[in-house]
Design a protein around this motif. Structure first.
Motif, mmCIF file in Angstrom:
data_model
loop_
_atom_site.group_PDB
_atom_site.id
_atom_site.type_symbol
_atom_site.label_atom_id
_atom_site.label_comp_id
_atom_site.label_asym_id
_atom_site.label_seq_id
_atom_site.Cartn_x
_atom_site.Cartn_y
_atom_site.Cartn_z
ATOM 1 N N HIS A 12 34.474 -32.735 -9.396
ATOM 2 C CA HIS A 12 35.241 -31.638 -8.805
ATOM 3 C C HIS A 12 34.234 -30.551 -8.434
ATOM 4 N N SER A 22 34.474 -35.649 -14.571
ATOM 5 C CA SER A 22 35.438 -36.257 -15.485
ATOM 6 C C SER A 22 35.513 -37.741 -15.159
ATOM 7 N N THR A 37 27.581 -24.639 -13.644
ATOM 8 C CA THR A 37 27.652 -23.607 -12.614
ATOM 9 C C THR A 37 26.222 -23.192 -12.319
ATOM 10 N N LYS A 51 32.328 -30.008 -11.928
ATOM 11 C CA LYS A 51 32.960 -30.547 -13.133
ATOM 12 C C LYS A 51 33.036 -32.056 -12.960
ATOM 13 N N ASP A 90 37.429 -32.707 -4.408
ATOM 14 C CA ASP A 90 37.362 -33.730 -5.443
ATOM 15 C C ASP A 90 36.752 -34.979 -4.828
ATOM 16 N N MET A 136 33.603 -34.565 -20.621
ATOM 17 C CA MET A 136 33.570 -33.832 -19.378
ATOM 18 C C MET A 136 32.339 -32.930 -19.366
ATOM 19 N N TYR A 137 31.695 -32.857 -18.217
ATOM 20 C CA TYR A 137 30.536 -32.000 -18.030
ATOM 21 C C TYR A 137 30.877 -30.937 -17.004
ATOM 22 N N GLU A 138 30.416 -29.719 -17.250
ATOM 23 C CA GLU A 138 30.626 -28.607 -16.318
ATOM 24 C C GLU A 138 29.306 -27.880 -16.118
ATOM 25 N N GLU A 171 30.146 -24.666 -8.621
ATOM 26 C CA GLU A 171 30.679 -25.107 -9.903
ATOM 27 C C GLU A 171 30.996 -26.587 -9.788
#
Length: 157
Positions: free
Chosen positions: A96, A91, A5, A89, A105, A1-3, A87
């Protein structure tokens, strides 16, 4: 998973605009026009009236000076509208997005396209809207992230 901000800055929007202008036929026309104007200016300089010299210099500078400045002003104006950080995210399900208290989403098969530019990646949610992730935001993980996005988009297709 990459996040990630981030807040899109004027420089990101400006770079994106300049990449798109100079990576298609419009950019080729701009370059040809500029070279032609410089050649015309140099070739006729001795026999040209002062008013025409000013016009020739102005025309020669249009795509290399004035257009980038105009694009910068537009990018700055658009960046001022972006007041809140975004932000993102990623997956296996998709992307998201969270901006302020609003979330969305987007499944991988609904992502319109991904553009890989030298200093950023743009993930388009439709033909007009996208999310700009510059190299600073990607923090040295650009290649790895591109591979991940390509893998997920090909699975969804």
């Amino acid at each position: 998973m990459y996040e990630f901000t981030y807040k899109t800055e004027a420089s990101d929007l400006w770079q994106m605009s300049m990449y798109y202008i100079y990576s298609n036929y419009i950019g080729i026309i701009n370059v040809i026009f500029t070279v032609a104007m410089i050649a015309l200016t140099v070739g006729t300089w001795k026999n040209t009236a002062t008013v025409l010299k000013v016009i020739l210099i102005f025309a020669s500078c249009w795509f290399v000076v004035f257009q980038p400045v105009i694009m910068w002003r537009k990018a700055k104006k658009n960046a001022k509208k972006i007041r809140i950080s975004t932000e993102l995210k990623f997956s296996d399900k998709g992307m998201h997005v969270k901006v302020d208290n609003k979330t969305q989403d987007i499944a991988w098969n609904k992502i319109y396209k991904c553009a890989k530019l030298p200093s950023m990646i743009i993930i388009y949610s439709d033909a007009v809207h996208g999310y700009v992730l510059n190299n600073k935001t990607l923090n040295g993980r650009k290649k790895e992230f591109i591979e991940y996005v390509n893998q997920m988009c090909s699975k969804a297709a």
